[in-house]
Design an enzyme around this catalytic site. Structure first.
Site, mmCIF file in Angstrom:
data_model
loop_
_atom_site.group_PDB
_atom_site.id
_atom_site.type_symbol
_atom_site.label_atom_id
_atom_site.label_comp_id
_atom_site.label_asym_id
_atom_site.label_seq_id
_atom_site.Cartn_x
_atom_site.Cartn_y
_atom_site.Cartn_z
ATOM 1 N N ASP A 173 15.713 10.918 -5.314
ATOM 2 C CA ASP A 173 16.477 9.734 -5.718
ATOM 3 C C ASP A 173 17.964 9.978 -5.466
ATOM 4 O OD1 ASP A 173 16.383 7.092 -7.452
ATOM 5 O OD2 ASP A 173 18.120 8.268 -8.104
ATOM 6 N N HIS B 191 22.717 -1.058 -7.444
ATOM 7 C CA HIS B 191 22.891 -0.007 -8.456
ATOM 8 C C HIS B 191 23.200 -0.561 -9.860
ATOM 9 C CE1 HIS B 191 24.081 4.496 -8.670
ATOM 10 N NE2 HIS B 191 23.580 4.089 -9.811
ATOM 11 N N GLY C 133 0.797 -1.226 0.000
ATOM 12 C CA GLY C 133 0.000 0.000 0.000
ATOM 13 C C GLY C 133 0.830 1.278 0.000
ATOM 14 N N PRO D 193 5.688 8.784 -5.100
ATOM 15 C CA PRO D 193 5.291 9.801 -6.084
ATOM 16 C C PRO D 193 6.006 9.577 -7.416
ATOM 17 C CG PRO D 193 5.846 10.818 -3.970
ATOM 18 C CD PRO D 193 6.275 9.380 -3.894
ATOM 19 N N ALA D 194 5.265 9.680 -8.512
ATOM 20 C CA ALA D 194 5.830 9.317 -9.817
ATOM 21 C C ALA D 194 6.979 10.231 -10.233
ATOM 22 C CB ALA D 194 4.733 9.330 -10.879
ATOM 23 N N GLY E 263 10.191 12.320 -9.168
ATOM 24 C CA GLY E 263 11.150 12.535 -8.083
ATOM 25 C C GLY E 263 12.284 13.422 -8.570
ATOM 26 N N LEU E 264 13.047 13.936 -7.629
ATOM 27 C CA LEU E 264 14.220 14.746 -7.985
ATOM 28 C C LEU E 264 15.433 13.826 -8.135
ATOM 29 C CD1 LEU E 264 15.460 17.684 -8.258
ATOM 30 C CD2 LEU E 264 16.224 17.368 -5.892
ATOM 31 N N GLY E 265 16.061 13.864 -9.302
ATOM 32 C CA GLY E 265 17.312 13.128 -9.491
ATOM 33 C C GLY E 265 18.469 13.913 -8.897
ATOM 34 N N TYR F 92 26.955 8.882 -5.893
ATOM 35 C CA TYR F 92 26.808 10.277 -6.351
ATOM 36 C C TYR F 92 27.676 11.236 -5.516
ATOM 37 C CZ TYR F 92 22.683 8.362 -8.759
ATOM 38 O OH TYR F 92 21.825 7.600 -9.523
ATOM 39 N N LYS G 230 21.026 3.714 -3.329
ATOM 40 C CA LYS G 230 21.524 2.547 -4.078
ATOM 41 C C LYS G 230 22.850 2.042 -3.525
ATOM 42 C CE LYS G 230 19.411 4.873 -7.959
ATOM 43 N NZ LYS G 230 19.772 6.288 -7.821
#
Ligand code: A2P
Length: 319
Positions: free
Chosen positions: A43, A110, A9, A13-14, A16-18, A48, A77
């Site tokens: 994300d 990753h 459930g 949210p479709a 996102g901020l990369g 990174y 990741k």
């Protein structure tokens, strides 16, 4: 905002901020701007090199009462140097410490590529720094991921850059099924077969490099590479809707039922990108975009296929 709903459930949210390629000096402001613009999905990844700054920004928005932890969806990741089962939890714990969080909403393997632990959070400088998938099978890495999930440190677990074959092999051997496959997807790399396979397995997908990653590192730039953001067809659809090319690309990804993580460190573009949720592409637009597919990877993974290591582009993508 559209959501992707998980089996328990939970809703992701479709849009996102990369944060890939966002300098540590920029990402703090970018995350705060994004959350103020209404983003609830960020994300991240250890490789990174900016999770400590993302963590500071998250603390700031929590302290300022702008949003609560449970209202956010945070993905991170596992880097390739921590693929042995016993290395997964320590790697995740370091990410949690950097992000200043008790748990991530989603933790992904990753890449289906293993490196020696000594490589650290970086790229290998020679073939001797790799471990083959015979030495450290993905099923072994996955056991560590399952442990992370069972201990409540990762609410959901999944993979990234995995082919249909690699997911099939994992599904056969796993106790907890992956719930996400994050891969490069945009109109030049629509991945239709992988999308329908993942859908049939109940695995969600996230599209990375949705704008064609114009700021990708030199190692992934080819001279003859197309420039997605300059595509004439995308621009003519954008003109019709009175929006930008980036917004057409983001809206297209959402329309396919995938999540999408456009990267930006610019407050206006961050706002513009989430506003893509308001654009309704027509059936005709979608058909026109479907015809743009050329199976072109901006991130082709060639940096993993070194002479004298056990990885090739064919073995990476199984195609
Ligand atoms: P910037 O961070 O300066 O906004 P991708 O998400 O495919 O990796 O693409 C990221 C690239 O696209 C970055 O260079 C980013 O630059 C740029 N970008 C992000 N949003 C937009 C936008 N709405 N319009 C134009 N370029 C954008």
């Amino acid at each position: 905002m559209e959501n992707l709903t998980f089996k328990n459930g939970d809703k992701m949210p479709a849009i996102g901020l990369g944060t890939w390629k966002s300098d540590p000096g920029d990402v703090y402001n970018a995350v705060i701007a994004a959350i103020k613009s209404g983003y609830r999905h960020i994300d991240c990844a250890a490789i990174y090199g900016n999770e400590p700054e993302v963590g500071k920004a998250l603390q700031q928005v929590f302290n300022d009462g702008i949003v609560k932890r449970e209202e956010l969806w945070i993905t991170s990741k596992l880097w390739n140097n921590s693929h042995r089962q016993e290395e997964v939890l320590p790697a995740l714990k370091k990410t949690l410490e950097d992000l200043q969080l008790e748990y991530v909403d989603l933790y992904l393997v990753h890449w289906p590529v293993a490196l020696k632990n000594e490589v650290g959070l970086g790229f290998p400088d020679g073939a001797d720094k790799f471990l083959s998938l015979d030495e450290v099978p993905l099923t072994e890495t996955w056991k560590g991921m399952e442990q992370a999930n069972q201990e409540g440190l990762a609410k959901h677990i999944g993979v990234s850059n995995f082919s249909k074959k690699k997911i099939q092999d994992l599904v056969k051997a796993c106790t907890i099924k992956p719930e996400m496959n994050q891969v490069e997807m945009h109109p030049y790399l629509q991945q239709k077969e992988l999308v329908s396979f993942c859908e049939s397995e109940g695995i969600h997908m996230t599209a990375y490099s949705p704008l064609g990653s114009g700021d990708r590192p030199a190692r992934s730039k080819k001279e003859d590479a197309p420039v997605l953001m300059e595509d004439k067809t995308i621009h003519s659809i954008a003109k019709k809707h009175g929006c930008s090319a980036a917004q057409v690309l983001i809206s297209w990804a959402v329309n396919r039922g995938t999540a999408v993580i456009p990267k930006s460190v610019n407050p206006e573009r961050i706002q513009q990108n989430i506003d893509s949720a308001k654009i309704n592409l027509s059936e005709e637009d979608l058909q026109t975009i479907a015809d743009l597919d050329k199976h072109y990877r901006f991130i082709d993974g060639a940096f993993w296929a070194m002479e004298d290591n056990s990885y090739t582009l064919e073995s990476l993508w199984n195609e």
